[in-house]
Scaffold this motif. Sequence first.
Motif, PDB file in Angstrom:
ATOM      1  N   ARG A 265      -5.159   6.196  16.554  1.00 30.38           N
ATOM      2  CA  ARG A 265      -6.431   6.598  17.938  1.00 30.38           C
ATOM      3  C   ARG A 265      -6.269   5.353  18.915  1.00 30.38           C
ATOM      4  NH1 ARG A 265     -11.997   4.776  16.223  1.00 30.38           N
ATOM      5  NH2 ARG A 265     -11.752   2.353  15.275  1.00 30.38           N
ATOM      6  N   THR A 266      -6.594   5.782  20.204  1.00 30.16           N
ATOM      7  CA  THR A 266      -6.358   4.948  21.182  1.00 30.16           C
ATOM      8  C   THR A 266      -6.991   3.727  21.176  1.00 30.16           C
ATOM      9  OG1 THR A 266      -5.401   6.591  23.031  1.00 30.16           O
ATOM     10  CG2 THR A 266      -6.859   4.518  24.020  1.00 30.16           C
ATOM     11  N   LEU A 267      -7.262   2.686  21.423  1.00 30.79           N
ATOM     12  CA  LEU A 267      -7.516   1.657  20.999  1.00 30.79           C
ATOM     13  C   LEU A 267      -8.082   0.620  22.409  1.00 30.79           C
ATOM     14  CD1 LEU A 267      -8.938  -0.284  18.016  1.00 30.79           C
ATOM     15  CD2 LEU A 267      -6.416  -1.935  19.079  1.00 30.79           C
TER      16      LEU A 267
END
Length: 330
Positions: A265-267
């Motif tokens: 997932r985008t962090l």
Amino acid sequence: MKLLDGKVALVTGGGRGIGRGIALSLAANGAKVVINDLGAGLAGDGTDAGPAQETQAAIEALGGKAVINGSSVADHAAAQGMVEQAVDTFGRLDIVVHAAGVLRDRMIFNMTEEEWDVVVAVHLKGLFNVLRPATALMRQQKGGRIISLASGSAYGDAGQPNYSAAKAGIIGLSYSTANAMAKYGVTSNVVLPTGTTRMIDSKPESRKIFEETGKWPSEHARGTPKDPDNVAPLVSFLASDRAANVNGQVFHSYGFGYTLIEPPRTLARLEGDHAWTAESLADAFDTYMEPDMKPRPAMPFGRDVDNLGDDDWHAIGEGRRYWVRKEESR
């Protein structure tokens, strides 16, 4: 009625170890099984029909039905033949489990091309070779289950660059297959298995255990949290109609439990209203993004659950419990 009554399964690497346990579990739950196993050594050399024959006999002793396929998954045409054998013998193919594998361990700086190629050919290309005809069939019949065995090594085992890359590729291929096949009623999931198998028996320290006890570590593991057969219940569930809503997921089978692994997932993100220079990016990175970087996965992967306390668990009955990670705030 059993969980997998009327289903037909193909299990690559089904003659030994984790694959054997899976083949037996699928059969015990009602599936007819094509046992694919070349009978090769750990390094992929040689052939031996014995393990597949023993697994077939064990399935038949349970009252199940099984046939043997002795081909290599690394051979594209032979993999097509495995799928055709399932249909010719049992009339259909509902389940594919890819458990076949070999090892050629070496550090990246001294690995040979041949050591790289043979491992990738069996693990990653082998999965593609089987999925190419199997997904075409499942698309037509509008249903199917694909379970691919990867490994915690996919997250970076230093001594297994070929194996790590192939297993990471299996996860990516499984995600792609899940996205492509969902509309046809086909699911694709990954299991990262653990267990004391012949791979553990091959280690030098295992010889000492055998000499002292008369049993290999894999024999000592039977019935314990290290038993490779602990993987099989998860695979049989994922192969069933009860798992119709489970797609594109990665699970870690560890001990007497199963962990759901979070997908990528985008962090964090840095953004501007004009182009960056390398130096301005470095300054911003040091201040903002570096504190949000997560540590590299530790090896062996997935055993951080051993550090959980009693208060972290929620009892769900019959000596079983559940834990879920709470969202962390910075």
